[in-house]
Design a protein around this motif. Sequence first.
Motif, PDB file in Angstrom:
ATOM      1  N   ARG A   1      -0.372  35.731 -73.474  1.00 37.69           N
ATOM      2  CA  ARG A   1       0.325  35.130 -72.338  1.00 37.69           C
ATOM      3  C   ARG A   1      -0.499  35.401 -71.086  1.00 37.69           C
ATOM      4  N   PRO A   2      -0.454  34.521 -70.100  1.00 37.22           N
ATOM      5  CA  PRO A   2      -1.256  34.720 -68.886  1.00 37.22           C
ATOM      6  C   PRO A   2      -0.626  35.738 -67.950  1.00 37.22           C
ATOM      7  N   ILE A   3      -0.202  36.846 -68.511  1.00 34.40           N
ATOM      8  CA  ILE A   3       0.510  37.845 -67.730  1.00 34.40           C
ATOM      9  C   ILE A   3      -0.405  38.574 -66.751  1.00 34.40           C
ATOM     10  N   GLY A   4      -1.702  38.583 -67.061  1.00 37.62           N
ATOM     11  CA  GLY A   4      -2.638  39.272 -66.188  1.00 37.62           C
ATOM     12  C   GLY A   4      -2.654  38.724 -64.776  1.00 37.62           C
ATOM     13  N   PHE A   5      -2.310  37.444 -64.621  1.00 36.33           N
ATOM     14  CA  PHE A   5      -2.333  36.834 -63.296  1.00 36.33           C
ATOM     15  C   PHE A   5      -1.269  37.422 -62.376  1.00 36.33           C
ATOM     16  N   GLU A   6      -0.297  38.143 -62.940  1.00 34.47           N
ATOM     17  CA  GLU A   6       0.701  38.830 -62.127  1.00 34.47           C
ATOM     18  C   GLU A   6       0.078  39.964 -61.322  1.00 34.47           C
ATOM     19  N   LEU A   7      -1.116  40.393 -61.698  1.00 33.59           N
ATOM     20  CA  LEU A   7      -1.790  41.493 -61.022  1.00 33.59           C
ATOM     21  C   LEU A   7      -2.839  41.016 -60.017  1.00 33.59           C
TER      22      LEU A   7
ATOM     23  N   LEU B   1      -0.404  27.898 -76.931  1.00 29.43           N
ATOM     24  CA  LEU B   1      -0.541  29.342 -77.021  1.00 29.43           C
ATOM     25  C   LEU B   1      -1.756  29.789 -76.219  1.00 29.43           C
ATOM     26  N   PHE B   2      -1.499  30.494 -75.131  1.00 30.00           N
ATOM     27  CA  PHE B   2      -2.572  31.024 -74.318  1.00 30.00           C
ATOM     28  C   PHE B   2      -3.203  32.194 -75.064  1.00 30.00           C
ATOM     29  N   GLU B   3      -4.517  32.191 -75.183  1.00 30.84           N
ATOM     30  CA  GLU B   3      -5.184  33.294 -75.871  1.00 30.84           C
ATOM     31  C   GLU B   3      -6.578  33.470 -75.312  1.00 30.84           C
ATOM     32  N   LEU B   4      -6.912  34.732 -75.022  1.00 31.61           N
ATOM     33  CA  LEU B   4      -8.266  35.076 -74.571  1.00 31.61           C
ATOM     34  C   LEU B   4      -8.891  36.026 -75.559  1.00 31.61           C
TER      35      LEU B   4
ATOM     36  N   ILE C   1      -7.781  46.125 -68.066  1.00 25.28           N
ATOM     37  CA  ILE C   1      -6.628  46.194 -68.965  1.00 25.28           C
ATOM     38  C   ILE C   1      -7.035  46.710 -70.337  1.00 25.28           C
ATOM     39  N   TYR C   2      -8.143  46.198 -70.852  1.00 21.30           N
ATOM     40  CA  TYR C   2      -8.567  46.553 -72.205  1.00 21.30           C
ATOM     41  C   TYR C   2      -9.575  47.691 -72.250  1.00 21.30           C
TER      42      TYR C   2
ATOM     43  N   ARG D   1      -1.351  45.066 -73.038  1.00 22.52           N
ATOM     44  CA  ARG D   1      -2.504  44.483 -73.729  1.00 22.52           C
ATOM     45  C   ARG D   1      -2.077  43.401 -74.708  1.00 22.52           C
ATOM     46  N   GLU D   2      -0.979  43.621 -75.401  1.00 24.55           N
ATOM     47  CA  GLU D   2      -0.481  42.619 -76.340  1.00 24.55           C
ATOM     48  C   GLU D   2      -0.046  41.352 -75.603  1.00 24.55           C
ATOM     49  N   ARG D   3       0.665  41.536 -74.487  1.00 21.69           N
ATOM     50  CA  ARG D   3       1.134  40.390 -73.711  1.00 21.69           C
ATOM     51  C   ARG D   3      -0.036  39.629 -73.087  1.00 21.69           C
ATOM     52  N   ALA D   4      -1.022  40.372 -72.566  1.00 19.68           N
ATOM     53  CA  ALA D   4      -2.142  39.737 -71.870  1.00 19.68           C
ATOM     54  C   ALA D   4      -3.000  38.916 -72.806  1.00 19.68           C
TER      55      ALA D   4
END
Length: 240
Positions: free
Chosen positions: A160-166, A237-240, A183-184, A154-157
């Motif tokens: 960082r656009p780490i969610g796209f790995e899924l 900085l990617f942030e959602l 995720i959240y 959750r911290e990474r997502a």
Amino acid sequence: MFMPEVKNSAVSSSYKNKEAILLAVDCIIFGFDHEGLKLLIFKREFEPLAGHWSLIGSFVNKNEDVEDAAYKVLKETTGLESLFVEQLHAFGRINRDKGDRVVSIAYWSLIKLNEENRNLNVANHEAHWVDFKEVPELILDHNEMVAMALTTLRERARFRPIGFELLPDKFTLPQLLNLYEAIYQTKFDDRNFRRKILKTGLLIKLNEKDKSTSKRGALLYKFDYQQYDKLSKDGYLFEL
């Protein structure tokens, strides 16, 4: 600079009469299938606690690096090589394992679940993908590992656009929204989410539609990794 001579016998003697402990790696493997966040768990095959649900892991051999041991477990388990993998934490409470004194280094990874890799290379393992809301009681401190891995995800997502790995290479905005809600474990405002993600400029709109859920279909997008790498070097900085 003067360096005092160190004799091999003096170095080796410092290890004498020291009690050896076992070192292991355990892997928290997350997947996403457009319905929810999944965790890959296994039936433990040896005592103590044989037959109970567990994460997949292995002892580290004397002649291998810890990271190599983790990658070996993931390769043998999933049959996949290009995975997102990150070291999580060292778990070393004295009484964590009744079998012996064992310290475990936990790693977490992300897998894109699809028809090709849903049936993983799990020979000699009873493996199951379980919904994150239905994770059973796991052996030892494995539930603690999973909880820490989810917090880290959750911290990474968020930054960082780490969610796209899924996600698959091509995805719809509803699929992306479902992923972040999984995720959240919360609902996002659909319109606001779309506005924020499109504002990043990191999605490539394709001239294709996914019509698996409706005749009208939904536009497909790809994540622009090259653009993200370029912007990251400039401090983006990617942030959602």
